[in-house]
Design an enzyme around this catalytic site. Structure first.
Site, short mmCIF file in Angstrom:
data_model
loop_
_atom_site.label_atom_id
_atom_site.label_comp_id
_atom_site.label_asym_id
_atom_site.label_seq_id
_atom_site.Cartn_x
_atom_site.Cartn_y
_atom_site.Cartn_z
N ASP A 1 0.82 -1.29 -0.01
CA ASP A 1 -0.13 -0.08 0.10
C ASP A 1 1.04 1.23 0.00
O ASP A 1 1.95 1.26 -0.63
CB ASP A 1 -0.83 -0.11 1.18
CG ASP A 1 -2.38 0.66 1.02
OD1 ASP A 1 -2.28 1.88 0.92
OD2 ASP A 1 -3.59 -0.09 1.12
N HIS B 1 -4.08 5.94 3.45
CA HIS B 1 -4.72 4.64 2.82
C HIS B 1 -3.84 3.41 3.22
O HIS B 1 -4.66 2.52 3.87
CB HIS B 1 -4.48 4.48 1.39
CG HIS B 1 -5.39 3.58 0.78
ND1 HIS B 1 -4.81 2.45 0.44
CD2 HIS B 1 -6.61 3.50 0.37
CE1 HIS B 1 -5.88 1.68 -0.13
NE2 HIS B 1 -6.96 2.40 -0.24
N SER C 1 -11.37 -1.59 -0.90
CA SER C 1 -10.06 -1.39 -0.12
C SER C 1 -10.30 -1.70 1.52
O SER C 1 -9.24 -2.20 2.03
CB SER C 1 -9.47 -0.11 -0.36
OG SER C 1 -8.84 0.18 -1.49
#
Ligand SMILES: *[C@@H]1O[C@H](CO)[C@@H](O)[C@H](O)[C@H]1NC(C)=O
Ligand SMILES: *[C@@H]1O[C@H](CO)[C@@H](O)[C@H](O)[C@H]1NC(C)=O
Ligand SMILES: *[C@@H]1O[C@H](CO)[C@@H](O)[C@H](O)[C@H]1NC(C)=O
Ligand SMILES: *[C@@H]1O[C@H](CO)[C@@H](O)[C@H](O)[C@H]1NC(C)=O
Ligand SMILES: *[C@@H]1O[C@H](CO)[C@@H](O)[C@H](O)[C@H]1NC(C)=O
Ligand SMILES: *[C@@H]1O[C@H](CO)[C@@H](O)[C@H](O)[C@H]1NC(C)=O
Ligand SMILES: *[C@@H]1O[C@H](CO)[C@@H](O)[C@H](O)[C@H]1NC(C)=O
Length: 790
Positions: free
Chosen positions: A162, A235, A579
């Site tokens: 990520d 994220h 996600s």
């Protein structure tokens, strides 16, 4: 801020749109002798070779098409040499086609920025909480029994791909954790704002990959991102905390909405962080983040060699791509050979059909659904009508009622018709909006940004109305003024009230938290759908998990809304997307690995699939965001049930060799030089998968399946079938008796049309769904079936 960015479309088309521009741009280059980025995939390594020998082999291939050694050296990006065999390089289309003629080469394919995206919905729609305001209940609260059996995952290493990690977050504390497992071979790669002290017994490894990024964009601008595993986006920290965040207790939401414990799915599992997603230069943070395939492949190759047990990737291609040209599918295949479980998001391109990414049968593909929790802030209209709305804002209205207007009525005259009513920056008249509650519609712009515009124009409050494309997916946001958000049907009700009323008035009731909301879960409108266009004979997605309004850790280097006007620094943030769903399943896989260390990655996937729930909390079939019954193209086998998955009774196992046979049947015969494709190729849907998809149905289809007993040593299972409408399904035999654990039994599934008329007239353009279940009095081992004559 530049103009085109401001009018960037809120919906996902934006990502597709920008990647189309890139493809277009790169195809112009392709016509000249300019080089482009390619991956040359050579499959599995044949025989024992030293790393330097492999590198030399790759280099010699490259040199064979380049004019000089120096040119070959300059063009090489990575040599993938640990477990994946291949390299990435800058090539002309002519050089690429010459390489693809070599007999060792499996595939040569182009790769470009925008090919892969992170699966957070409209990443600029992020929502947040202010400093000091914290979070909410556990995402996997119902699995305490499984958690303790699995020692909370303490012996499992999760590879996380990520945008890196914010190691200081409470979610990543190493307090009280045992020493790092001895078998771990990874490293802690230091860099900007990240030194060896940032790795710990929790974050046991951290690396970053940006050679491909820099080949394309030039040297990383360290004002935008850190040249290190540090997460400057958010994220990465969010998905890492969801999969393996520690329990953080006594955290309260907005100071007063109750206190609770925040925890990841496998709170004592170890995190190995591979940073592969980076900020794009000259882009607002809300739009600018990319994960290069060539970088991801290098990270996956290292992670396999480092010794991870599970890989979690909330990343996928922007549109479906065949296995031989999909870096994640390739990396995952080599991981699965070493029995690593790979769990990936299905994508956020729903509700359109045929949109899902990560469809390979050796991957777990995860869709997104709602939680049973809402942050309610209803709108009350002047006529007394109460309309459900949701928000996380802490701001409250002072008076009882305020004038209510639709944004289009209080706009400046120069606003374009196509974006009227959407509250884009500088679109509202302060004179007209002042002191009023303004209804703005979704479409272009950002959800929080529209509120900022209402506030700028002096509005008292803000109602965010879904446009029909957003359906009833309502996302709770931390707005900058009193505000709430409503679904599409309710937005129309409010518009009608405004239209039909002389002096429309309204108020917004302050937020309260409602738990056990019904019905839940329902499928998020954005979750990508089947059919699987890469291989219609593999049913995907596999499973659904929570992905709407998920709270987890955030990077303190990025405001929660990612907007430049937002100066808030937060520890926690709410996000939506597949996600967010993927790490719930990755965590479950980690716990299953701890409880059943001998299970294969296929057995773990099977357990997760066959134990899933199809009913919601009011006992009816899970619906979509509009309330219509959902189907396996949305939820796969159903909703994730971790505790049930730990005791599935039977599993549908498959080995690396089975995947190679499947690839032979799909026309990919060279992936492993040590493997010879069988002469009589089975059908692709003969792969021993825990679901069944039959495409091109014409007559009778029979497939074989084999189950392994992992439940009670002596048990007898009976088959039952819910056939797809218009079809007959026969199971032979219908009874399977087991005498020991590990025993395998085969059975046949035969699917026939009920009658030719049905087949001809009604089936042709329809997908029909059904179920097969094995039951021993305790375990329901359930598999979805889809049949179509398309
Ligand atoms: C959730 O977890 C908390 C703390 O472990 C527990 O007190 C509570 O009963 C759980 N709720 C449910 C619905 O399982
Ligand atoms: C690592 O960074 C931390 C702060 O980020 C600092 O306190 C510490 O001294 C650094 N350690 C080393 C060895 O440089
Ligand atoms: C780096 O990014 C910052 C912030 O966007 C920008 O002001 C600066 O000009 C960039 N530097 C280069 C060399 O592009
Ligand atoms: C929980 O947090 C509140 C507010 O921060 C504090 O007053 C209280 O003492 C804490 N309780 C525990 C048990 O730590
Ligand atoms: C967004 O704005 C563009 C350009 O003004 C317009 O063509 C498009 O229809 C808008 N999209 C939505 C969803 O409102
Ligand atoms: C409100 O009225 C406008 C015209 O005055 C019309 O275009 C619109 O469709 C109406 N909306 C609703 C929801 O009734
Ligand atoms: C289905 O099979 C029959 C005979 O097996 C054949 O005549 C017919 O063309 C097939 N239909 C399609 C659509 O393939």
């Amino acid at each position: 801020m530049n103009r085109s960015r401001r009018s960037a479309m809120e919906v996902n088309q934006n990502l597709h749109f920008s990647s189309l521009i890139l493809i277009f741009f790169f195809s112009i280059l392709a016509s000249s002798s300019e080089t482009q980025m390619y991956i040359v995939y050579l499959g599995e390594h044949g025989g024992e070779k030293a790393l330097h020998e492999i590198e030399e082999t790759h280099f010699s291939y490259l040199q064979s098409v380049k004019d000089s050694e120096e040119e070959a050296r300059d063009s090489l990006i990575y040599s993938y040499k640990h477990c994946i065999n291949g390299f990435s390089a800058m090539l002309t289309s002519h050089q690429a086609s010459k390489l693809s003629e070599l007999k060792e080469v499996v595939s040569v394919f182009r790769t470009h920025p925008g090919k892969y995206v992170k699966h957070t919905t409209r990443s600029w729609e992020f929502v947040g909480l202010e400093e000091g305001e914290s979070l909410f209940p556990a995402t996997m609260n119902k699995s305490d029994d499984l958690l303790s059996k699995a020692n909370y995952g303490r012996d499992v290493i999760i590879g996380h791909f990520d945008s890196g990690i914010w190691p200081e977050s409470d979610s990543f504390s190493e307090e009280g954790m045992e020493p790092i497992p001895k078998r771990w071979k990874g490293i802690c790669q230091t860099g900007d704002d990240f030194n060896a002290s940032h790795c710990s017994r929790k974050v046991i490894g951290a690396r970053y990959y940006l050679k491909a990024y820099e080949k394309c964009y030039g040297t990383l601008n360290t004002t935008l991102d850190s040249r290190s595993p540090r997460d400057r986006d958010g994220h990465g920290s969010h998905t890492a905390a969801t999969v393996a965040g520690r329990r953080v207790s006594n955290v309260s939401f907005m100071g007063k909405l109750g206190t609770g414990t925040a925890t990841g799915g496998a709170p004592l599992a170890r995190l190995a962080v591979y940073k592969v997603c980076w900020a794009i230069p000259h882009q607002e943070k809300v739009n600018g983040n990319t994960c290069f395939e060539a970088d991801m492949l290098a990270a996956m190759d290292d992670a396999i060699a480092d010794g991870v047990d599970v890989m979690t990737l909330s990343i996928g291609t922007a549109s479906p791509i065949g296995y031989q040209e999909d870096g994640i599918a390739i990396g995952a295949l080599h991981a699965v050979k070493r029995n690593i479980v790979v769990s990936c998001s299905a994508g956020n391109s729903g509700p359109a059909p045929g949109t899902l990414s990560n469809p390979a049968p050796w991957i777990i593909t995860v869709g997104a659904s709602s939680l049973d929790r809402k942050f309610l802030a209803p709108v009350v209209l002047g006529n007394g009508m109460k309309i459900e709305g949701e928000t996380l804002t802490k701001y409250k209205l002072k008076h009882t009622l305020y004038p209510l207007v639709y944004a289009a009525e209080v706009e400046l005259p120069n606003v374009a018709k196509s974006v009227s009513g959407q509250c884009l920056p500088n679109s509202l008249s302060s004179e007209k909006a002042n002191g009023k509650i303004v209804l703005c519609l979704r479409g272009n712009g950002t959800r929080i940004g529209k509120g900022i515009e209402v506030k700028r124009a002096g509005g008292a409050g803000y109602i965010l109305g879904n446009s029909p494309a957003n359906g009833e997916d309502v996302e709770s946001d931390a707005h900058f003024l009193p505000a709430t958000a409503v679904g599409s049907a309710n937005a129309i009700k409010i518009l009608e009230y405004i239209n039909l009323t002389k002096n429309p008035m309204a108020t917004i009731i302050p937020t309260t938290t409602r738990l056990h909301v019904k019905p839940a879960p329902y499928m998020a409108a954005f979750t990508s759908r089947g059919p699987n266009v890469i291989d219609p004979s593999t049913l995907k997605p596999d499973i659904t998990a929570p992905g709407l309004n998920i709270l987890a850790a955030w990077s303190r280097a990025d405001p929660p809304s990612k907007l430049s006007e937002d100066h808030r620094v937060v520890k926690w943030n709410f996000l939506s997307g597949t996600s967010m769903a993927c790490p719930h399943v990755s965590a479950t896989a980690a716990l299953l690995k701890a409880v059943h260390p001998s299970w294969s990655s296929a057995a773990i996937r099977s357990a997760i699939i066959t134990s899933a729930a199809q009913l919601n909390n009011i006992g009816t079939l899970i619906t979509d965001a509009k309330g219509n019954t959902a189907d396996p193209f949305q939820f796969g086998a159903g909703h994730l049930r971790p505790t049930k998955a730990a005791d599935p009774g039977l599993v549908y196992d498959a080995s690396y060799a089975d995947y190679l046979i499947y690839l032979c049947s799909s026309g990919l015969t060279k992936v492993d030089p040590s493997f010879q494709c069988p002469k009589d190729l089975p059908k692709t849907n003969d792969l021993n998968y825990p679901s069944l998809s039959i495409a091109n149905f014409n007559g009778t289809v029979t497939v074989k399946r084999m189950v392994t007993n992992v439940g009670r040593s002596k048990s007898t299972y009976f088959a039952s079938v819910k056939p797809p409408l218009g079809y007959r399904v026969k199971i032979r035999p219908t009874v399977l008796s087991f005498r020991r654990i590990g025993e395998k039994k085969s059975f046949m599934i035969t699917v026939e049309a009920e009658s030719d008329t049905v087949l001809k007239h009604e089936q042709l353009d329809k997908y029909r769904f059904g179920w097969i279940t094995w039951f021993d009095g305790i375990h329901n081992v359930r598999s979805p079936i889809v049949v179509s004559s398309l």
